[in-house]
Design an enzyme around this catalytic site. Structure first.
Site, mmCIF file in Angstrom:
data_model
loop_
_atom_site.group_PDB
_atom_site.id
_atom_site.type_symbol
_atom_site.label_atom_id
_atom_site.label_comp_id
_atom_site.label_asym_id
_atom_site.label_seq_id
_atom_site.Cartn_x
_atom_site.Cartn_y
_atom_site.Cartn_z
ATOM 1 N N ARG B 127 43.307 48.546 70.798
ATOM 2 C CA ARG B 127 44.220 49.677 70.607
ATOM 3 C C ARG B 127 44.098 50.738 71.688
ATOM 4 O O ARG B 127 44.766 51.759 71.610
ATOM 5 C CB ARG B 127 44.037 50.262 69.199
ATOM 6 C CG ARG B 127 44.344 49.207 68.156
ATOM 7 C CD ARG B 127 44.504 49.671 66.744
ATOM 8 N NE ARG B 127 44.824 48.490 65.972
ATOM 9 C CZ ARG B 127 43.908 47.609 65.526
ATOM 10 N NH1 ARG B 127 42.622 47.820 65.706
ATOM 11 N NH2 ARG B 127 44.294 46.525 64.886
ATOM 12 N N GLY B 187 36.035 44.043 61.220
ATOM 13 C CA GLY B 187 35.443 42.823 60.668
ATOM 14 C C GLY B 187 35.381 42.822 59.154
ATOM 15 O O GLY B 187 34.578 42.106 58.559
ATOM 16 N N GLU B 189 37.013 41.490 56.940
ATOM 17 C CA GLU B 189 37.266 40.218 56.253
ATOM 18 C C GLU B 189 36.107 39.240 56.443
ATOM 19 O O GLU B 189 36.195 38.079 56.040
ATOM 20 C CB GLU B 189 38.566 39.593 56.771
ATOM 21 C CG GLU B 189 39.819 40.139 56.111
ATOM 22 C CD GLU B 189 40.035 41.620 56.345
ATOM 23 O OE1 GLU B 189 40.058 42.032 57.523
ATOM 24 O OE2 GLU B 189 40.170 42.379 55.371
ATOM 25 N N ASP B 298 42.951 45.485 49.178
ATOM 26 C CA ASP B 298 42.845 45.574 50.643
ATOM 27 C C ASP B 298 43.544 46.829 51.176
ATOM 28 O O ASP B 298 44.176 46.798 52.215
ATOM 29 C CB ASP B 298 43.424 44.316 51.317
ATOM 30 C CG ASP B 298 43.032 44.206 52.781
ATOM 31 O OD1 ASP B 298 42.116 44.924 53.221
ATOM 32 O OD2 ASP B 298 43.667 43.402 53.492
ATOM 33 N N ASN B 380 50.287 51.616 57.071
ATOM 34 C CA ASN B 380 49.086 50.915 57.504
ATOM 35 C C ASN B 380 48.489 51.673 58.678
ATOM 36 O O ASN B 380 48.480 52.900 58.652
ATOM 37 C CB ASN B 380 49.436 49.452 57.830
ATOM 38 C CG ASN B 380 48.253 48.509 57.709
ATOM 39 O OD1 ASN B 380 47.164 48.818 58.171
ATOM 40 N ND2 ASN B 380 48.445 47.371 57.072
#
Lengths: 259, 545
Positions: B127, B187, B189, B298, B380
Site C-alpha cells: 500500500r 496475516g 488468516e 471477519d 473496508n
C-alpha cells in the site's frame, strides 16, 4: 589469498577440459563485439575466481584455447554454462539466455581479447584509498555513504569484472559505455545544468545534477543539450601507484550489494 | 506570512527547491499541499488537500497527462508519495519507482528480490511507502522492513520484522513519527499474533513493540479462553494516524483468529477489531476501543482513523471519526477513547445497536440466515476522507451486502490458513461478490450488493447525500478545498463529485478497478490528480489552451 585472482568473484567453471581436435568444434567464430564485451564482464563477475583472469588457474583447464571437449557447439557450451557439470565443482548458474550467449562469445574469443595483467590487491587497503587518498566518495557512493553525483558502487562487484574496473580507473573515457552519460544542459532561461543522465525520451530528460538533485527537464525548455563523450572522472593512472590501483580494484570487486 | 501566501509560494517554487523531508515537514504537511508526504497526505488521516486549482467549474477540462504502467499484474493498492516534483510509489508487490511528477518518466526502479515461496492471504499487494530525510521505507510481503536511498533506490538497511513462513507479511505503508518507522503485521488468516513495532530510521533496529494479542500476565489476555490467544490474529495492514499534540499514534486492528468460529476463542478477544492509541515514543497502550468483540464475521477494524478537531455538544474536543467494516459509523474522543456516538451507515443485523459505551448489542443470526453486512463489510480498508469546509465525512460503502456465515472446526497448523468457517453465498448457485477483484462483466450485483459513496454528517450519522454505483467499490476518497470529492470504483470509473450535493461533475473510464486512494499534488503551479486503476497509475490535470 596469495594472488590477484583471489580478489575476484564467484565460483563457476571448474571442469571444461580443452581438446586438441579443433575439428570437433562447431561454431562460427564470428561474434558481435558487444557480445564479447558483455561476456568479458560476465566472466569477470562469475568465472574468474576459479578460472582466473587468464582462464588457466584450474589445473588441466585452459579456457583461452576456446575449444572444449564437453561443448563442441555454442549451444552445448551455453547449456553447460547454465546447468554446470554434475559431479564436478562447476555449478549451475542463473544466466539468462542472452548472458549465456555473451559468455560463450567471450570464451570462444578469449585468446584474442585484450586483457591487461592485473596485480594482486588488498580490499581493506582499497577501502581506505576509496574513502581517502582516492577521493572516490566525492562523487561515488557505497552503502549509503558518499555522493550521488556519480553511480552508486554498492554492488559494482556483482556487475563489473576486475579487468574492466582496472581499465576504468586508469582510462575512464576509453571505457565509457552508453550508461550514466554526463550531460550539459542550458535552458532557454539561461540556467545551466550539469549532471548524469538517468533517463531520456523524445520530450524530456531526467538526470541527477551536481548538487545531487533529481531533475526532470522538458526539451522544449532547452537551448543546448550535450551528451558528453568524455568522462568527468579523472584518470588515476598517475595518481595512484600500481599496488594502490590493485587494492582499489580489490575493494570494488568485493562490493556485492548485500543490503 | 499568511498560510495562504505560504501555500501559493510553495506551489510556485521551482523543483530545484527540493529539501529533505523532515519530521516537522510531515507534521506540517498541510502547509505544503503541492506535496503528499505520507500515506494519508497528513497525520490526521483526512485525505483532504488545500489545492483548489481544479474546481467544480473546470473539472470538465480534466485530461489524461500520463500513465505509469506497472510491470506487474497484481492489484495496484499503493498511494504514491510526492516530494518536490518527484513521485515515489510501489509496483506490486515490492518494487519501488521514482517518477517525474510532470511527465511520469522514471528516474529509477528498485526491484526487491522476492523469495520463491510466499504466504499471504489476499493478493501480493503493497500500500505504499514512507519517507524521512532522503530515505524511503517499505514493508515487504515476506515480512521485512526496508530502507532505500530516495536519490537512487539503493537499499540502505533491511530488518526482518516477522516470519513469513508462519504467514506474517507487511503490506501496510509505514508511518514515520519523529525518528521512528512504525509498522504492523498482516496475516490474520494464518493464525498469527499481531503486533505493532517501531524501528530506528537510521539503523533499522527495533525500538518498541506492542503486542496486539496479549500473552498471559499482560492486560487483556483474560479476554481469550484457554490458549486461544496464541493464534489470535489482530493484524494491521492499513496505515494509522498520529496526533503530535497528544503524541499518540492510532491504528486499527484486524480480525481475531480463526476468522469465523468465535467458539474457538471465547471472550472479547482484545485487542482485535479495535482502535489502539499508542504512545509514539514507547509503544505503550494509552487506550483502546473495541468495535466488534468476539467477532464472528471477519470485521477487521483496519480503516484509516480520521482525526478532527471540532466541537462536540458545544465543547471543543479532539475527535476521531470512524466508519467501520462492521457497518457502524463512530465518533470517539481521541484523547481518552471515550465513545461519543455511533450509528449504522449501511443495513446491518449482526447487532441491534450500540450501548452507552459503544459496545454492540450482538444479535447473531440463526444458522443458514443472512448476516448484514457480509464478510467484506459495510466498508473496508479503502480510505475515507473528511472535508473541514463541509464538515462531512465521505466513505465508499457496500450496500445490501450479506453472507451466510458458517462455522467449522479447525486445528491450527503453522503456516496454513486458519479461518474455521466461511462467509457463504446468500444466493445458492449464484456467484459471490469476491472480496478482491473479478472480471469486467456484471449482471448480478443488484441482487448481491452494490457500491455507494456516502456523505455522512458526523454530528448525526445522517446521510447528507449518496452517489450509488452498480458494482461495489474498493476506491478510497480524496477531497479538496475546492469542494470536490474524487473517487472511483470497481467498474473502473473515475469520477469527480460535488462535495456538498454529490452531483457528478466529470468522469472517465480507466478500464480497470480502482483499488486505492486517489491523491493530488502540484508541480510548477499546476495541480494534478493521481489514481491507480487496474495495473496502472493515471495522472490527470487541466487541459491547457
Amino acid at each position: 589469498m596469495p594472488r590477484l585472482h583471489r580478489i575476484l568473484f564467484l565460483t563457476l567453471l571448474a571442469a571444461i577440459g580443452p581438446v586438441s581436435h579443433a575439428h570437433a568444434q562447431d561454431h562460427s567464430g564470428n561474434y558481435p563485439p558487444i557480445a564479447i564485451e558483455n561476456g568479458a564482464l560476465l566472466y569477470g563477475a562469475n568465472c574468474a575466481q576459479c578460472h582466473g583472469i587468464g582462464g588457466d588457474t584450474v589445473p588441466g583447464v585452459a579456457l583461452k584455447t576456446g575449444t572444449f571437449k564437453r561443448a563442441p557447439t555454442d549451444q552445448d557450451l551455453a547449456r553447460l554454462l547454465t546447468t554446470g557439470i554434475p559431479g564436478t565443482a562447476m555449478p549451475a548458474t542463473r544466466l539468462s539466455p542472452g548472458e549465456a550467449d555473451s559468455l560463450v562469445a567471450y570464451l570462444r574469443t578469449m585468446r584474442d581479447f585484450n586483457s591487461p595483467a592485473v596485480m594482486a590487491g588488498n580490499s581493506t587497503r582499497g577501502r581506505g584509498l576509496f574513502e581517502g587518498k582516492g577521493t572516490c566518495t566525492t562523487c561515488h557512493r557505497v552503502n549509503a555513504s558518499g555522493s550521488h553525483v556519480a553511480p552508486d558502487l554498492s554492488d559494482v562487484g556483482a556487475n563489473r569484472g576486475a579487468d574492466f574496473l582496472w581499465r576504468k580507473i586508469q582510462d575512464p573515457s576509453a571505457t565509457m559505455i552508453p550508461l550514466n552519460r554526463p550531460v550539459h544542459i542550458v535552458l532557454k532561461s539561461g540556467r545551466a545544468i550539469d549532471g548524469r543522465r538517468l533517463n531520456e525520451d523524445t520530450y524530456s530528460i531526467q538526470l541527477i545534477d551536481n548538487q545531487e538533485r533529481l531533475i526532470s527537464v522538458m526539451k522544449s525548455d532547452v537551448k543546448e543539450f550535450s551528451i558528453l563523450k568524455t568522462s568527468p572522472m579523472p584518470s588515476f593512472k598517475d595518481r595512484l601507484a600500481g599496488q594502490e590501483l590493485a587494492d582499489l580494484v580489490s575493494f570494488l570487486v568485493s562490493l556485492k550489494g548485500e543490503n | 506570512m499568511s498560510r495562504r501566501f505560504l501555500i501559493a509560494l510553495l506551489i510556485l517554487a521551482p523543483m530545484s527547491l527540493s529539501a529533505q523531508v523532515s519530521s516537522d515537514r510531515i507534521v506540517n504537511a498541510a502547509a505544503e499541499p503541492q506535496n503528499w508526504l505520507t500515506y494519508n497526505g497528513a497525520y490526521n488521516g483526512q485525505r483532504h488537500s488545500a489545492l483548489k486549482q481544479i474546481t467544480a467549474a473546470n473539472a470538465k477540462n480534466l485530461e489524461l497527462k500520463w500513465v505509469f504502467q506497472a510491470q506487474n499484474l497484481g492489484t495496484f493498492q499503493a498511494t504514491p508519495l510526492v516530494v518536490d516534483g518527484i513521485i515515489y510509489t510501489t509496483q506490486a508487490p515490492n518494487d519501488v519507482v521514482a517518477l517525474d511528477a510532470r511527465t511520469g518518466r522514471v528516474f529509477w526502479i528498485y526491484r526487491y528480490p522476492l523469495p520463491a515461496e510466499i504466504r499471504i492471504c489476499c493478493g501480493q499487494v503493497n500500500r505504499g511507502l514512507a519517507i524521512l530525510g532522503d530515505t524511503l521505507y517499505m514493508g515487504t510481503i515476506d515480512a521485512n522492513l526496508l530502507a532505500l536511498d530516495a536519490k537512487n533506490g539503493k537499499p540502505i538497511w533491511k530488518t526482518k520484522v516477522a516470519d513469513n513462513a508462519l504467514g506474517y507479511a507487511l503490506t501496510v505503508a509505514p508511518l514515520v513519527v519523529k525518528d521512528k518507522i512504525i509498522v504492523g503485521v498482516a496475516g490474520g488468516e494464518y493464525g498469527i499474533r499481531g503486533f505493532m513495532a517501531a524501528f530506528d530510521a537510521k539503523t533499522g533496529k527495533e525500538v518498541w513493540r506492542f503486542k496486539i494479542i496479549p500473552e498471559p500476565g499482560e492486560k487483556g489476555n483474560d479476554t481469550w479462553a484457554g490458549n486461544s490467544w496464541e493464534h489470535g490474529g489482530g493484524s494491521v495492514w492499513v496505515t494509522g494516524a498520529y496526533d503530535p499534540t497528544l503524541n499518540l499514534t492510532y491504528w486499527g486492528t484486524g480480525n481475531p483468529g480463526p476468522d469465523w468460529n468465535p467458539d474457538l476463542r471465547k471472550g472479547d478477544n482484545l485487542y482485535s477489531d479495535s482502535v489502539i492509541a499508542l504512545d509514539a515514543d514507547t509503544g505503550q497502550l494509552k487506550w483502546h476501543f473495541q468495535f466488534t468483540p468476539n467477532d464472528a464475521y471477519d470485521y477487521d477494524s483496519v480503516q484509516v482513523p480520521v482525526l478532527v478537531d471540532g466541537n462536540w455538544e458545544g465543547k471543543p474536543r479532539k475527535l476521531m471519526y470512524w466508519a467501520n467494516r462492521n457497518g457502524f459509523f463512530y465518533v470517539l474522543d481521541r484523547a481518552d477513547g471515550k465513545f461519543l456516538f455511533g450509528k449504522p451507515f449501511v443495513k446491518l443485523n449482526w447487532a441491534s445497536g450500540l450501548d452507552a459505551n459503544g459496545r454492540p448489542i450482538q444479535t447473531p443470526q440463526p444458522p443458514g440466515a443472512e448476516t448484514f453486512p457480509g464478510l467484506a463489510g459495510g466498508t473496508n480498508w479503502f480510505s475515507p476522507s473528511y472535508n473541514p469546509r463541509t464538515g462531512l465525512f465521505y466513505v465508499s460503502a457496500w450496500e445490501n451486502y450479506r453472507n451466510v456465515f458458517e462455522k467449522t472446526q479447525q486445528e491450527y497448523q503453522a503456516g496454513r490458513q486458519y479461518t474455521a468457517g466461511r462467509g457463504g453465498n446468500p444466493i445458492p448457485t449464484a456467484p459471490n461478490i469476491p472480496t478482491l477483484r473479478r472480471g469486467p462483466i456484471n449482471t448480478w450485483t443488484e441482487a448481491q450488493g452494490t457500491g455507494v459513496v456516502i456523505a455522512i454528517d458526523p454530528k448525526t450519522g445522517n446521510h447528507e447525500w449518496r452517489y450509488p454505483m452498480t458494482d461495489v467499490t474498493d476506491s478510497g476518497i480524496l477531497t479538496t478545498d475546492s469542494d470536490l470529492v474524487i473517487t472511483g470504483g470497481r467498474e473502473g470509473h473515475f469520477h469527480v463529485l460535488d462535495a456538498r450535493a454529490g452531483q457528478l461533475l466529470w468522469k472517465t473510464s480507466l478500464g480497470g478497478p480502482i483499488s486505492s486512494g486517489p491523491m493530488t499534488y502540484a508541480v510548477d503551479g499546476k495541480q494534478y490528480i493521481a489514481v491507480n486503476a487496474g495495473n496502472s497509475m493515471f495522472v490527470f490535470g487541466l487541459r491547457e489552451n
